[in-house]
Design a protein around this motif. Structure first.
Motif, PDB file in Angstrom:
ATOM      1  N   LEU A 133      13.509  -4.340  16.084  1.00 26.76           N
ATOM      2  CA  LEU A 133      14.070  -3.649  14.930  1.00 26.76           C
ATOM      3  C   LEU A 133      14.248  -2.164  15.256  1.00 26.76           C
ATOM      4  O   LEU A 133      13.273  -1.446  15.446  1.00 26.76           O
ATOM      5  CB  LEU A 133      13.162  -3.818  13.717  1.00 26.76           C
ATOM      6  N   ASN A 136      15.060   0.870  10.560  1.00 27.39           N
ATOM      7  CA  ASN A 136      14.165   0.336   9.527  1.00 27.39           C
ATOM      8  C   ASN A 136      14.836   0.308   8.161  1.00 27.39           C
ATOM      9  O   ASN A 136      15.767   1.084   7.917  1.00 27.39           O
ATOM     10  CB  ASN A 136      12.908   1.200   9.458  1.00 27.39           C
ATOM     11  N   LYS A 145      10.396   8.159   6.280  1.00 29.70           N
ATOM     12  CA  LYS A 145       9.002   7.856   6.576  1.00 29.70           C
ATOM     13  C   LYS A 145       8.886   7.081   7.892  1.00 29.70           C
ATOM     14  O   LYS A 145       8.013   7.356   8.708  1.00 29.70           O
ATOM     15  CB  LYS A 145       8.408   7.039   5.428  1.00 29.70           C
ATOM     16  N   PHE A 146       9.746   6.101   8.059  1.00 31.85           N
ATOM     17  CA  PHE A 146       9.684   5.287   9.269  1.00 31.85           C
ATOM     18  C   PHE A 146      11.017   5.395  10.008  1.00 31.85           C
ATOM     19  O   PHE A 146      11.991   4.768   9.614  1.00 31.85           O
ATOM     20  CB  PHE A 146       9.406   3.826   8.938  1.00 31.85           C
ATOM     21  N   LEU A 228       3.741   4.578  17.060  1.00 36.06           N
ATOM     22  CA  LEU A 228       3.117   3.752  16.014  1.00 36.06           C
ATOM     23  C   LEU A 228       3.882   3.861  14.702  1.00 36.06           C
ATOM     24  O   LEU A 228       3.873   2.950  13.888  1.00 36.06           O
ATOM     25  CB  LEU A 228       1.673   4.220  15.781  1.00 36.06           C
ATOM     26  N   GLU A 229       4.532   5.004  14.508  1.00 33.27           N
ATOM     27  CA  GLU A 229       5.179   5.258  13.212  1.00 33.27           C
ATOM     28  C   GLU A 229       6.631   4.798  13.165  1.00 33.27           C
ATOM     29  O   GLU A 229       7.309   5.026  12.168  1.00 33.27           O
ATOM     30  CB  GLU A 229       5.123   6.751  12.879  1.00 33.27           C
ATOM     31  N   GLY A 231       8.096   2.098  12.623  1.00 30.46           N
ATOM     32  CA  GLY A 231       8.381   0.834  11.944  1.00 30.46           C
ATOM     33  C   GLY A 231       7.672  -0.344  12.571  1.00 30.46           C
ATOM     34  O   GLY A 231       6.816  -0.189  13.434  1.00 30.46           O
ATOM     35  N   ILE A 232       8.044  -1.544  12.127  1.00 29.48           N
ATOM     36  CA  ILE A 232       7.266  -2.726  12.459  1.00 29.48           C
ATOM     37  C   ILE A 232       7.353  -3.061  13.946  1.00 29.48           C
ATOM     38  O   ILE A 232       6.416  -3.630  14.505  1.00 29.48           O
ATOM     39  CB  ILE A 232       7.706  -3.936  11.583  1.00 29.48           C
ATOM     40  N   THR A 235       4.816  -0.810  15.477  1.00 32.11           N
ATOM     41  CA  THR A 235       3.516  -1.259  14.981  1.00 32.11           C
ATOM     42  C   THR A 235       3.010  -2.456  15.777  1.00 32.11           C
ATOM     43  O   THR A 235       1.907  -2.429  16.328  1.00 32.11           O
ATOM     44  CB  THR A 235       3.637  -1.650  13.491  1.00 32.11           C
TER      45      THR A 235
END
Lengths: 300, 517
Positions: A133, A136, A145-146, A228-229, A231-232, A235
């Motif tokens: 992805l 986001n 934010k992401f 890490l930030e 998005g999925i 993550t």
């Protein structure tokens, strides 16, 4: 089935309750540290845990060398280590499960598939599901934010395969599984010099893996915008490979300790469970990596 | 080997003895039971009448959360681990647990973990307030800062459970006396072996769930945030993959206890021993593949709802086998009604009621009506309290003479039973009506039409609470001033290796393994 008539029940020991204290400090310290309230208690807990493990394992080794350990107790250790590794398998299963759920179910649903499509397209209009992805849902509606990654870690195609770090990591780790097996084979035949050699090589390979992993993470943060930030994808990528990397660190440390014990001559052809347990752990870590290589990198 | 216990506090701090560690587990769990019970009393007192009278809604949320967490992880689970510590070595003819030092570590983690959890009540932002199921985003985006202590507390409590379970598995598989084949083990040992397997399988998944929360809260990941491509429903899947086996972790050892007590007081061997073993295994297996029946209202695809509905209903089959076996054991027996038997019979009746309401909740179309109502609260208290806690009471009365060598007061025990039985049903039976009439759970206030049954429920709760004080008094009185129990068999119908030992049993149960024929 037990057939021993002389049971062994160990003496009282201060180490368990001190270990519990250390774990209590770790929990308290961890909670404080993530809130930015200092690392003092966390550090204290880590140091205490390291010291008490050193003393506790030292006692067990001393007792074993003194011949106080019965075959029955050794079987209990075998069961103990096996089930511990099973619990680790289940821990990784939670994160793999999360990855599969996101990819198989959550992504298409976010993209408007299924019978909730009307509502989803109101919340995230224009979101295109894909994996990895790169954009986001948040970005589609103008959020910040992401922010998705610029590049991902997937298979770069056969052209760039030789410069692809995960492949090298796979080769390093698979080789280390073979060398640790050779070390096991050597000690079973009482060949201590070969045991020390192959175990040393295994530890070195573990260290090389960690260096490569560090380079990969650095590359991700510095050049790829993958954090890490992001998005999925970021993550799941960092949590799965990160927990694996943590386990490789632990496994390397465990094998390094066994290597030192090997140099001290602790092991013999019929008594090497400390090493054996660590080698099982190492094989387990290796298998997890294979799962990661397939599902996070190749099919990523 | 022949030495006795050490002197002073060191006996407990540095313990390696299964009985000492079992005793610590049992007292710790009872302390937590009282603490969690006190929270329940606050909840019920507030709900006595509509409107806010005693506490603020924010505090009410903390109470429901802490009540659930403390009762599940602090009271019921450690109570059964304590029972396992005391009984498994004696029932399989072993001197102690397989890994005694790790056993002590498993116990001593708990006071640290629960002190941390309880301390959050006095911290800024208050204790966790998102319910014991801690659904995201309530437990992530909207959680108080103390959620971090909750997360790390769950980590170490989980580590304690995993180590305790590994110890039990190693003990059962490795320390059985010669001749004690698997299919000769008492059912309590069987149920704990399977429970331990469940714990090792699902506690790491719980650790994974809270780790994902930790990362989402503090490190910017998006597991449970759709804005980053995650999904809050993912939390529920991970949580309930742990959570459903967890409820069997709580009830399976209770099945083991009841399967020991009913044959004793029916003076007949357990009916269908091997079917009990297979039924327990079947329940454990099914527990892994039914988790989403807790999530019918989140918007699952229809195929998912149907699958989880039918799979869940299947559980009624092995559970029914168990209930019928207990009844068949009693059928035609020379039954006497001592306190442990009263609790056990109540268990069979009330647990079956809880099972039936469970079947109702398993039906996806019906559950959409019952979901998150007091009907659910009534359902799980019928299995948790009348199931797990009643069986613990039964177990304490049944084995206390063996443990202490002294006899409890039967009159006080029976009073405890009747107060508990009446108090429990007065508390929770009306909650079925409340739920069916539409009262939602986890609210500090309610609409006027629910007043009467809430008043009844509160009265029952205080009766049940008072009964536990009597229980505590009876146990302490037995230990301090009980009349000596018969040297070996307290109960004439009792079978099993633990009854071949003197009362109280020697410090190391069996120093040479007994022969089992």
């Amino acid at each position: 089935m037990s057939s021993d008539s002389n049971y062994y029940v160990p003496e009282q020991s201060p180490y368990p309750v001190v270990t519990a204290l250390a774990m209590g400090l770790l929990a308290l310290g961890g909670g404080l540290a993530v809130q930015g309230k200092g690392m003092l208690i966390l550090t204290l807990g880590l140091v205490l845990l390291a010291v008490v493990f050193y003393l506790w394992f030292g006692t067990v080794i001393k007792e074993n060398m003194a011949g106080m350990t019965s075959p029955q107790l050794k079987r209990s250790y075998v069961w103990g280590m096996s089930w511990f590794i099973f619990s680790e398998v289940m821990f990784f299963a939670a994160f793999f499960g999360a990855l599969f759920y996101i990819r198989v179910y959550a992504m298409p649903w976010l993209g408007g598939e299924g019978d909730k499509s009307d509502m989803i397209s109101l919340i995230w209009p224009g979101f295109q599901p894909e994996w990895p992805l790169m954009v986001n849902p948040d970005q589609v509606v103008g959020g910040e934010k992401f922010v998705g990654p610029e590049k991902n870690m997937s298979f770069p195609g056969w052209g760039g395969v030789l410069g692809w770090l995960p492949l090298w990591n796979t080769i390093v780790l698979l080789t280390s599984s073979v060398t640790v097996h050779w070390a096991h084979h050597a000690i079973k035949h009482n060949d201590r010099s070969k045991f020390n050699l192959w175990l040393g090589v295994t530890v070195a390979l573990g260290a090389i893996f960690l260096v490569l992993q560090y380079l990969e993470y650095h590359h991700a943060y510095a050049d790829m915008g993958l954090t890490l930030e992001s998005g999925i994808y970021g993550t799941t990528f960092f949590m799965l490979t990160g927990f694996h990397g943590f386990h490789v660190t632990m496994g390397t440390l465990m094998l390094f300790i066994q290597w030192i014990r090997g140099l001290k001559g602790h092991f013999s052809a019929d008594d090497q469970f400390g090493f054996e347990a660590c080698s099982w752990y190492w094989h387990f870590v290796d298998v997890v990596w294979l799962g990661l290589f397939i599902f996070v990198y190749v099919l990523g | 080997m022949a030495h006795g216990p050490a002197k002073g506090i060191g006996r407990w701090l540095y313990a390696t003895n299964h009985k000492d560690i079992g005793t610590m587990y049992l007292w710790f769990s009872f302390a937590m039971f009282i603490l969690g019970g006190a929270f329940a009393m606050i909840i019920r007192a507030e709900l006595f009448a509509p409107g806010m009278q005693l506490i603020k809604p924010e505090f009410f949320n903390q109470m429901t959360t802490m009540h659930g967490l403390i009762m599940v992880f602090g009271a019921i689970m450690p109570a059964f681990v304590g029972l396992a510590n005391w009984l498994i070595p004696m029932q399989i003819g072993a001197p102690d647990m397989a890994l005694p030092r790790m056993n002590n570590l498993s116990f001593w983690i708990l006071p640290f973990g629960f002190s941390l959890l309880a301390a959050t009540l006095f911290m800024e932002g208050g204790a966790p307030n998102f319910g014991w199921t801690f659904y995201a985003p309530l437990s992530t985006t909207y959680a108080p800062p103390t959620v971090n202590f909750f997360i790390f507390g769950v980590h170490i409590i989980g580590a304690s459970s995993i180590m305790g379970s590994i110890n039990i598995i190693a003990t059962v598989l490795n320390l059985r006396a010669p001749g004690m084949t698997l299919m000769k083990m008492p059912l309590f040992v069987w149920t704990w072996l399977i429970t331990a397997f469940l714990l090792v399988a699902v506690m790491p998944v719980l650790a994974g769930a809270v780790t994902m929360m930790l990362m989402d809260i503090n490190f910017g990941t998006s597991f449970f945030d759709a804005a980053g491509g995650g999904d809050p429903v993912l939390f529920q899947h991970v949580f309930w993959f742990f959570g459903h086996p967890e409820v069997y972790i709580i009830i399976l050892p209770a099945f083991g206890v009841i399967s020991a007590i009913i044959p004793t007081f029916s003076r007949k061997p357990l009916f269908g021993y091997s079917s009990m073993v297979y039924a327990t295994s079947a329940i454990a297996f099914l527990s892994f593949i039914v988790w989403a029946h807790h999530m019918y209202t989140v918007g699952m695809p229809l195929a998912g709802e149907l699958y989880f509905m039918y799979a869940t209903m299947l559980i009624a089959v092995p559970t029914g086998v168990k209930v019928f076996n207990w009844i068949a054991t009693m059928f035609g027996g020379a039954i006497s009604y001592e306190t442990p038997m009263l609790f056990s019979i109540a268990f069979v009746i009330l647990f079956t009621i809880g099972g039936f309401t469970g079947l109702m909740l398993a039906m996806a179309p019906a559950d959409i009506q019952y979901h998150d109502s007091y009907f659910v609260v009534a359902h799980f208290h019928y299995v948790m309290v009348a199931g797990a806690v009643f069986s613990m009471s039964a177990a304490v009365y049944y084995w206390l003479p063996k443990w202490t060598g002294k006899m409890y007061s039967e009159a006080m025990g029976k009073t405890h039973f009747w107060l508990a039985f009446i108090g429990f049903n007065v508390t929770f039976f009306p909650q079925h009506f409340l739920g069916l009439a539409g009262m939602p759970r986890r609210y500090a206030d309610y609409a006027l039409q629910f007043t009467e049954w809430n008043m009844v429920s509160t009265v029952g709760a205080f009766i049940y609470g008072a009964a536990q004080i009597l229980f505590l008094y009876n146990v302490i009185r037995t230990i301090v001033a009980g009349t000596p129990a018969p040297e070996e068999k307290t109960w004439e119908g009792a079978e099993g290796l633990e009854w071949t030992l003197p009362s109280p049993p020697p410090f190391h149960s069996f120093s040479t393994p007994p022969e089992v024929k």
